[in-house]
Design a protein around this motif. Sequence first.
Motif, PDB file in Angstrom:
ATOM      1  N   TYR A 145      70.645  49.872  18.786  1.00 31.99           N
ATOM      2  CA  TYR A 145      71.255  49.453  17.527  1.00 31.99           C
ATOM      3  C   TYR A 145      70.325  48.515  16.776  1.00 31.99           C
ATOM      4  CZ  TYR A 145      75.699  51.017  19.545  1.00 31.99           C
ATOM      5  OH  TYR A 145      76.694  51.759  20.119  1.00 31.99           O
ATOM      6  N   ASP A 146      70.478  48.498  15.478  1.00 35.26           N
ATOM      7  CA  ASP A 146      69.908  47.482  14.609  1.00 35.26           C
ATOM      8  C   ASP A 146      71.082  46.794  13.946  1.00 35.26           C
ATOM      9  OD1 ASP A 146      67.172  47.575  14.876  1.00 35.26           O
ATOM     10  OD2 ASP A 146      66.790  48.616  13.000  1.00 35.26           O
ATOM     11  N   THR A 147      71.045  45.487  13.907  1.00 34.56           N
ATOM     12  CA  THR A 147      72.041  44.757  13.140  1.00 34.56           C
ATOM     13  C   THR A 147      71.299  43.782  12.241  1.00 34.56           C
ATOM     14  OG1 THR A 147      74.089  43.456  13.206  1.00 34.56           O
ATOM     15  CG2 THR A 147      72.458  42.932  14.883  1.00 34.56           C
ATOM     16  N   ILE A 148      71.714  43.752  11.006  1.00 34.34           N
ATOM     17  CA  ILE A 148      71.121  42.816  10.055  1.00 34.34           C
ATOM     18  C   ILE A 148      72.273  42.064   9.410  1.00 34.34           C
ATOM     19  CG2 ILE A 148      71.019  44.517   8.185  1.00 34.34           C
ATOM     20  CD1 ILE A 148      68.310  43.089   7.424  1.00 34.34           C
ATOM     21  N   ARG A 185      72.958  35.739  18.799  1.00 32.61           N
ATOM     22  CA  ARG A 185      72.055  36.181  19.869  1.00 32.61           C
ATOM     23  C   ARG A 185      72.753  35.992  21.218  1.00 32.61           C
ATOM     24  NH1 ARG A 185      67.689  32.495  19.690  1.00 32.61           N
ATOM     25  NH2 ARG A 185      67.000  33.541  17.798  1.00 32.61           N
ATOM     26  N   ASN A 186      73.383  34.830  21.412  1.00 29.78           N
ATOM     27  CA  ASN A 186      74.098  34.556  22.669  1.00 29.78           C
ATOM     28  C   ASN A 186      75.300  35.471  22.848  1.00 29.78           C
ATOM     29  OD1 ASN A 186      72.279  32.588  23.391  1.00 29.78           O
ATOM     30  ND2 ASN A 186      73.533  30.898  22.622  1.00 29.78           N
ATOM     31  N   LEU A 187      75.990  35.792  21.763  1.00 29.15           N
ATOM     32  CA  LEU A 187      77.116  36.723  21.842  1.00 29.15           C
ATOM     33  C   LEU A 187      76.645  38.065  22.386  1.00 29.15           C
ATOM     34  CD1 LEU A 187      80.210  37.261  20.800  1.00 29.15           C
ATOM     35  CD2 LEU A 187      79.003  38.571  19.084  1.00 29.15           C
ATOM     36  N   LEU A 188      75.523  38.559  21.864  1.00 28.78           N
ATOM     37  CA  LEU A 188      74.974  39.826  22.341  1.00 28.78           C
ATOM     38  C   LEU A 188      74.606  39.743  23.822  1.00 28.78           C
ATOM     39  CD1 LEU A 188      72.709  40.796  19.319  1.00 28.78           C
ATOM     40  CD2 LEU A 188      74.748  42.020  20.085  1.00 28.78           C
ATOM     41  N   LEU A 189      73.920  38.680  24.195  1.00 31.88           N
ATOM     42  CA  LEU A 189      73.478  38.536  25.583  1.00 31.88           C
ATOM     43  C   LEU A 189      74.654  38.385  26.547  1.00 31.88           C
ATOM     44  CD1 LEU A 189      70.385  36.222  25.031  1.00 31.88           C
ATOM     45  CD2 LEU A 189      70.378  38.677  25.548  1.00 31.88           C
ATOM     46  N   GLU A 228      70.752  43.987  25.596  1.00 29.08           N
ATOM     47  CA  GLU A 228      69.346  43.669  25.819  1.00 29.08           C
ATOM     48  C   GLU A 228      68.663  43.621  24.460  1.00 29.08           C
ATOM     49  OE1 GLU A 228      65.408  46.055  27.244  1.00 29.08           O
ATOM     50  OE2 GLU A 228      67.291  46.528  28.256  1.00 29.08           O
ATOM     51  N   ILE A 229      68.163  42.460  24.078  1.00 32.04           N
ATOM     52  CA  ILE A 229      67.513  42.317  22.773  1.00 32.04           C
ATOM     53  C   ILE A 229      66.104  42.873  22.872  1.00 32.04           C
ATOM     54  CG2 ILE A 229      66.681  40.695  21.034  1.00 32.04           C
ATOM     55  CD1 ILE A 229      69.143  38.989  21.636  1.00 32.04           C
ATOM     56  N   VAL A 230      65.805  43.857  22.011  1.00 32.86           N
ATOM     57  CA  VAL A 230      64.511  44.521  22.003  1.00 32.86           C
ATOM     58  C   VAL A 230      63.556  43.801  21.062  1.00 32.86           C
ATOM     59  CG1 VAL A 230      63.326  46.677  21.458  1.00 32.86           C
ATOM     60  CG2 VAL A 230      65.574  46.738  22.540  1.00 32.86           C
ATOM     61  N   HIS A 231      64.054  43.439  19.881  1.00 37.30           N
ATOM     62  CA  HIS A 231      63.214  42.798  18.870  1.00 37.30           C
ATOM     63  C   HIS A 231      64.103  41.979  17.944  1.00 37.30           C
ATOM     64  CE1 HIS A 231      59.915  42.245  16.068  1.00 37.30           C
ATOM     65  NE2 HIS A 231      60.669  42.695  15.086  1.00 37.30           N
ATOM     66  N   LYS A 254      69.820  46.921  22.666  1.00 40.97           N
ATOM     67  CA  LYS A 254      70.439  48.008  23.412  1.00 40.97           C
ATOM     68  C   LYS A 254      71.755  47.473  23.963  1.00 40.97           C
ATOM     69  CE  LYS A 254      66.171  50.090  25.054  1.00 40.97           C
ATOM     70  NZ  LYS A 254      65.387  50.467  26.246  1.00 40.97           N
ATOM     71  N   ALA A 255      72.816  48.256  23.805  1.00 43.75           N
ATOM     72  CA  ALA A 255      74.126  47.803  24.280  1.00 43.75           C
ATOM     73  C   ALA A 255      75.073  48.977  24.424  1.00 43.75           C
ATOM     74  CB  ALA A 255      74.714  46.787  23.311  1.00 43.75           C
ATOM     75  N   ARG A 256      76.199  48.695  25.028  1.00 44.34           N
ATOM     76  CA  ARG A 256      77.263  49.694  25.121  1.00 44.34           C
ATOM     77  C   ARG A 256      77.995  49.727  23.777  1.00 44.34           C
ATOM     78  NH1 ARG A 256      80.415  48.184  30.506  1.00 44.34           N
ATOM     79  NH2 ARG A 256      82.006  48.451  28.951  1.00 44.34           N
ATOM     80  N   PRO A 257      78.523  50.876  23.408  1.00 45.12           N
ATOM     81  CA  PRO A 257      79.184  51.005  22.100  1.00 45.12           C
ATOM     82  C   PRO A 257      80.371  50.067  21.882  1.00 45.12           C
ATOM     83  CG  PRO A 257      78.696  53.164  22.985  1.00 45.12           C
ATOM     84  CD  PRO A 257      78.374  52.173  24.071  1.00 45.12           C
ATOM     85  N   ASP A 258      81.079  49.682  22.936  1.00 46.20           N
ATOM     86  CA  ASP A 258      82.245  48.817  22.761  1.00 46.20           C
ATOM     87  C   ASP A 258      81.874  47.394  22.354  1.00 46.20           C
ATOM     88  OD1 ASP A 258      81.097  48.384  25.255  1.00 46.20           O
ATOM     89  OD2 ASP A 258      83.006  48.025  26.266  1.00 46.20           O
TER      90      ASP A 258
END
Length: 129
Positions: free
Chosen positions: A6-9, A29-33, A38-41, A68-72
């Motif tokens: 995914y890309d999120t802006i 960033r912490n929410l994603l982690l 997994e943060i790619v860039h 990279k993440a699961r869709p949910d």
Amino acid sequence: MKLRNYDTIFVLTPVLTSEQIESTIIKFRNLLLEKGAEIVHEEAIGLKKLAYPIQHKNTGIYHLIEFKARPDLINALEVGYKRDETIIRFLTFVLDKHGIEYNQKKRNGTLQLHSKVEAETEFKKEIVA
């Protein structure tokens, strides 16, 4: 579930201090982690002029995260964006194999573009190939 790219802006209101900007970026960033992404860039694009006024503002601070993440996870991320008053716009989209390859070339510096027209032409060529 399979991990997807995914890309999120997101666009922050331009009236924030640098500390507020950094804390908001760290928050997402912490929410994603925490949700197992997994943060790619990550790229701090910075202050840019908006195409049209949003909340009486003509500029916004842009920040991009490729992960990279699961869709949910996407629903939780977007609910977080909606609840945060510092975010004036956001967009999250799935990257296909062409988008992933394009982003890798861009990061590695192997994609040399001189104008927006050339970038669009190169992207269209990659999709057709």
